[in-house]
Design an enzyme around this catalytic site. Structure first.
Site, mmCIF file in Angstrom:
data_model
loop_
_atom_site.group_PDB
_atom_site.id
_atom_site.type_symbol
_atom_site.label_atom_id
_atom_site.label_comp_id
_atom_site.label_asym_id
_atom_site.label_seq_id
_atom_site.Cartn_x
_atom_site.Cartn_y
_atom_site.Cartn_z
ATOM 1 N N HIS A 27 -1.354 -0.097 0.753
ATOM 2 C CA HIS A 27 -1.662 -1.500 0.458
ATOM 3 C C HIS A 27 -2.619 -2.020 1.520
ATOM 4 O O HIS A 27 -2.524 -1.633 2.681
ATOM 5 C CB HIS A 27 -0.368 -2.336 0.467
ATOM 6 C CG HIS A 27 -0.527 -3.674 -0.158
ATOM 7 N ND1 HIS A 27 -0.965 -4.768 0.547
ATOM 8 C CD2 HIS A 27 -0.346 -4.091 -1.436
ATOM 9 C CE1 HIS A 27 -1.033 -5.807 -0.273
ATOM 10 N NE2 HIS A 27 -0.663 -5.417 -1.480
ATOM 11 N N ASP A 46 3.502 -1.731 -7.253
ATOM 12 C CA ASP A 46 3.180 -1.080 -8.522
ATOM 13 C C ASP A 46 3.933 0.228 -8.750
ATOM 14 O O ASP A 46 3.853 0.801 -9.825
ATOM 15 C CB ASP A 46 1.669 -0.793 -8.595
ATOM 16 C CG ASP A 46 0.882 -2.060 -8.892
ATOM 17 O OD1 ASP A 46 1.460 -2.953 -9.528
ATOM 18 O OD2 ASP A 46 -0.281 -2.143 -8.491
ATOM 19 N N HIS A 92 -7.297 -4.047 -8.393
ATOM 20 C CA HIS A 92 -6.359 -5.161 -8.176
ATOM 21 C C HIS A 92 -5.119 -4.963 -9.053
ATOM 22 O O HIS A 92 -4.110 -4.459 -8.585
ATOM 23 C CB HIS A 92 -7.097 -6.464 -8.487
ATOM 24 C CG HIS A 92 -6.416 -7.700 -8.005
ATOM 25 N ND1 HIS A 92 -5.212 -7.698 -7.356
ATOM 26 C CD2 HIS A 92 -6.789 -9.004 -8.076
ATOM 27 C CE1 HIS A 92 -4.881 -8.933 -7.055
ATOM 28 N NE2 HIS A 92 -5.816 -9.757 -7.490
HETATM 29 N N1 ACO Z 1 -2.666 7.957 -1.263
HETATM 30 C C1 ACO Z 1 -3.141 8.787 -0.323
HETATM 31 N N2 ACO Z 1 -3.838 8.344 0.749
HETATM 32 C C2 ACO Z 1 -4.025 7.030 0.856
HETATM 33 C C3 ACO Z 1 -3.543 6.127 -0.099
HETATM 34 C C4 ACO Z 1 -2.834 6.637 -1.192
HETATM 35 N N3 ACO Z 1 -2.365 5.836 -2.142
HETATM 36 N N4 ACO Z 1 -3.888 4.881 0.261
HETATM 37 C C5 ACO Z 1 -4.586 4.992 1.394
HETATM 38 N N5 ACO Z 1 -4.674 6.295 1.767
HETATM 39 C C6 ACO Z 1 -5.323 6.837 2.951
HETATM 40 C C7 ACO Z 1 -6.832 6.848 2.761
HETATM 41 O O1 ACO Z 1 -7.273 8.048 2.178
HETATM 42 C C8 ACO Z 1 -7.321 6.649 4.160
HETATM 43 O O2 ACO Z 1 -7.212 7.887 4.827
HETATM 44 P P1 ACO Z 1 -8.294 8.295 5.957
HETATM 45 O O3 ACO Z 1 -8.110 7.281 7.039
HETATM 46 O O4 ACO Z 1 -7.891 9.675 6.326
HETATM 47 O O5 ACO Z 1 -9.621 8.202 5.293
HETATM 48 C C9 ACO Z 1 -6.278 5.720 4.784
HETATM 49 O O6 ACO Z 1 -5.088 5.930 4.034
HETATM 50 C C10 ACO Z 1 -6.678 4.270 4.680
HETATM 51 O O7 ACO Z 1 -7.068 4.027 3.333
HETATM 52 P P2 ACO Z 1 -7.850 2.766 2.829
HETATM 53 O O8 ACO Z 1 -8.284 2.984 1.420
HETATM 54 O O9 ACO Z 1 -8.894 2.374 3.810
HETATM 55 O O10 ACO Z 1 -6.713 1.717 2.880
HETATM 56 P P3 ACO Z 1 -6.773 0.315 2.303
HETATM 57 O O11 ACO Z 1 -5.767 -0.439 3.050
HETATM 58 O O12 ACO Z 1 -8.117 -0.245 2.227
HETATM 59 O O13 ACO Z 1 -6.335 0.597 0.780
HETATM 60 C C11 ACO Z 1 -5.370 0.520 -1.324
HETATM 61 C C12 ACO Z 1 -5.354 -0.038 0.096
HETATM 62 C C13 ACO Z 1 -6.712 0.241 -1.990
HETATM 63 C C14 ACO Z 1 -4.279 -0.209 -2.116
HETATM 64 C C15 ACO Z 1 -5.075 2.045 -1.269
HETATM 65 O O14 ACO Z 1 -3.895 2.270 -0.573
HETATM 66 C C16 ACO Z 1 -5.031 2.667 -2.649
HETATM 67 O O15 ACO Z 1 -6.071 2.948 -3.230
HETATM 68 N N6 ACO Z 1 -3.798 2.902 -3.202
HETATM 69 C C17 ACO Z 1 -3.650 3.483 -4.499
HETATM 70 C C18 ACO Z 1 -3.874 2.435 -5.606
HETATM 71 C C19 ACO Z 1 -2.755 1.419 -5.678
HETATM 72 O O16 ACO Z 1 -1.583 1.739 -5.665
HETATM 73 N N7 ACO Z 1 -3.151 0.128 -5.797
HETATM 74 C C20 ACO Z 1 -2.215 -0.985 -5.938
HETATM 75 C C21 ACO Z 1 -2.140 -1.799 -4.705
HETATM 76 S S1 ACO Z 1 -0.973 -3.096 -4.868
HETATM 77 C C22 ACO Z 1 -1.756 -4.288 -5.733
HETATM 78 O O17 ACO Z 1 -2.961 -4.425 -5.753
HETATM 79 C C23 ACO Z 1 -0.941 -5.261 -6.517
#
Ligand code: ACO
Length: 468
Positions: free
Chosen positions: A349, A405, A310
């Site tokens: 996101h 972020d 988060h």
């Molecule tokens: N870098 C590379 N690939 C990514 C990223 C990323 N930052 N985020 C998602 N993907 C890819 C996943 O690997 C997945 O690929 P696949 O379909 O080939 O398996 C696809 O995109 C979907 O990913 P999910 O994790 O299912 O997407 P979700 O919407 O659930 O995730 C999240 C959102 C958790 C924020 C994710 O993007 C992430 O971990 N980002 C990095 C951490 C981050 O920046 N967090 C801050 C969020 S903002 C906040 O909370 C205030």
């Protein structure tokens, strides 16, 4: 007619309106019918694990349109609020539902200024080893200590108990008051605080609204005190003439910020104030729904925000950018991450499947601040190079773009806020959204009570310990 901007802070508004123009040219903002209509209970919706997709309540506080990159507080677009408003005004708006008139805003600012002085709570906080604590744990503790002064529930309960015991004096146990009088423990002068009628002691009354205001103002004071105690410095008194944003920076760093620094801090606070039914907002609402009190609710929000899924991705962003070190290294670093299937912090996101509007605003503001910090300026170049690579690949294929972020860490570091203090800064801003949503939910409160699907066994025979 196009407005012309003169002062440095007005130029910041111009930068934000430019970002708005770009956002509008790339996406057309329209409400999603499924998420913007009155609920007829019972409601049918498709729910995923972790309640994903579940609709828990109606709200007028705020709306996030993830496919269009739209963030709305009480009907106002985030770009306009950042360009024209202040954190004080936005907090009033979130909690009360309307922009304040001049007199209302002045009275609200006065209230925040009064509530910013928390000497007794700070003294109590200093009796804990804050310098060795996780800053979010210290912030949650500090919020609980604020509660000691401000709520009447415990006092009420203690009084009822005391009355009950007094009716049968023979049964007064020696340990009834093992630590002596409450004054001695907490140093709080309770007699000075006006006590509401007992029938009014619920979360939804004037006293509770006062508590919301006290938290919006006071959590910042507590966070600043923690930042200083961690550096083995004494907390600073707030300065009456400063705004909330300027006071926050002053109480952390000991320096009065420049108008540009103050304005950018203020915008960061506005941007982080609310964001739909995210995990910490939901956590604070769940606690409130039991008719606990707003201090416990905000403590729950802080606890939920502490998790790396988060809050806290911005800390990681600054670490990876420092690890890359030079824009020339970006292509090889990024290729290695893709090869290892690593997620890149600051991108993607759960709700936004387009450019996060908050990142659109923060990117140019970070650029303004890093201009006078050579190390940060170089890292900023690394960040823009990495953004280009990621957007050209993952943006195109998977709708992954920078989130809030990605650029916020540049701003905090440039304002002398250490990297391990980013999440408390997030919490300081989010208190407005948490309190607004808690207060709104309680007007039609229903205790949260989802069910879990039992997939365990039945009819197991109990085996005595010695036979297992
Ligand atoms: N870098 C590379 N690939 C990514 C990223 C990323 N930052 N985020 C998602 N993907 C890819 C996943 O690997 C997945 O690929 P696949 O379909 O080939 O398996 C696809 O995109 C979907 O990913 P999910 O994790 O299912 O997407 P979700 O919407 O659930 O995730 C999240 C959102 C958790 C924020 C994710 O993007 C992430 O971990 N980002 C990095 C951490 C981050 O920046 N967090 C801050 C969020 S903002 C906040 O909370 C205030």
């Amino acid at each position: 007619m196009k407005k012309t901007f003169s002062s440095e802070t007005e130029q910041i508004s111009e930068v934000i309106l430019k970002a708005k123009e770009k956002a509008c040219s790339e996406t057309s903002a329209e409400p999603e019918p499924d998420l913007t209509q009155k609920i007829e209970w019972p409601l049918t919706c498709t729910v995923g694990p972790g309640l994903e997709g579940a609709i828990a309540c109606e709200t007028e506080v705020g709306y996030v349109n993830g496919s269009k990159g739209w963030l709305i507080y009480r009907g106002y677009d985030i770009f306009d609020l950042c360009a024209y408003s202040t954190f004080e005004e936005v907090s009033y708006l979130l909690v009360n539902g309307k922009l304040p008139k001049e007199k209302q805003l002045a009275a609200f600012k006065k209230k925040l200024a009064e509530n910013r002085h928390l000497n007794e709570t700070q003294r109590l906080l200093m009796s804990f080893p804050v310098e060795n604590m996780n800053p979010m744990a210290a912030l949650r503790l500090g919020t609980n200590l604020m509660r000691q002064k401000q709520t009447f529930r415990d006092e009420e309960a203690a009084e009822l108990k005391a009355e009950a015991i007094a009716a049968d004096e023979d049964s007064i146990a020696m340990e009834t008051k093992p630590h002596g009088d409450a004054h001695a423990i907490y140093e709080f002068k309770r007699s000075q605080v006006k006590r509401p009628r007992s029938s009014d002691i619920t979360l939804l009354n004037a006293e509770s609204l006062e508590s919301c205001y006290c938290l919006i103002s006071g959590v910042a004071t507590i966070a600043a005190a923690i930042a200083r105690l961690r550096n083995r410095k004494l907390p600073l008194e707030p300065l009456t003439e400063l705004s909330h944003a300027a006071n926050l920076l002053y109480m952390i760093t000991g320096k009065i910020p420049t108008p540009v620094e103050e304005r950018i801090m203020d915008i960061c606070l506005i941007l982080h104030a609310d964001h739909g039914m995210n995990a910490s907002t939901f956590a604070s609402m769940v606690v409130a729904s039991t008719l606990s009190d707003v201090y416990f609710s905000i403590g729950a929000g802080i606890a939920a925000l502490n998790g790396p899924l988060h809050g806290g991705a911005n800390e990681q962003v600054m670490r990876i950018l420092r690890e890359i070190g030079d824009p020339k290294e970006v292509p090889s670093w990024y290729a290695a991450q893709r090869e290892a299937k690593q997620k890149i912090s600051g991108f993607g996101h759960r709700v936004y499947k387009t450019y996060d509007p908050r990142a659109r605003i923060l990117a140019p503001l970070a650029k303004i601040l890093v201009a006078s910090h050579p190390e940060m300026k170089k890292l900023y170049k690394v960040a823009t190079a990495l953004e280009k690579e990621v957007v050209a690949t993952l943006g195109k294929n998977k709708n992954i773009f920078p989130n809030v972020d990605y650029y916020s860490g540049f701003i905090y570091n440039s304002l002398s806020i250490p990297t391990d203090f980013f999440t408390p800064m997030f919490a300081v801003a989010r208190v407005s959204g948490w309190t607004a949503r808690v207060f709104e939910y309680l007007q039609n409160n229903r205790i949260f009570r989802p069910r879990a699907m039992y997939v365990g066994k039945f009819d197991r025979k109990y085996t005595p310990l010695t036979k297992r």
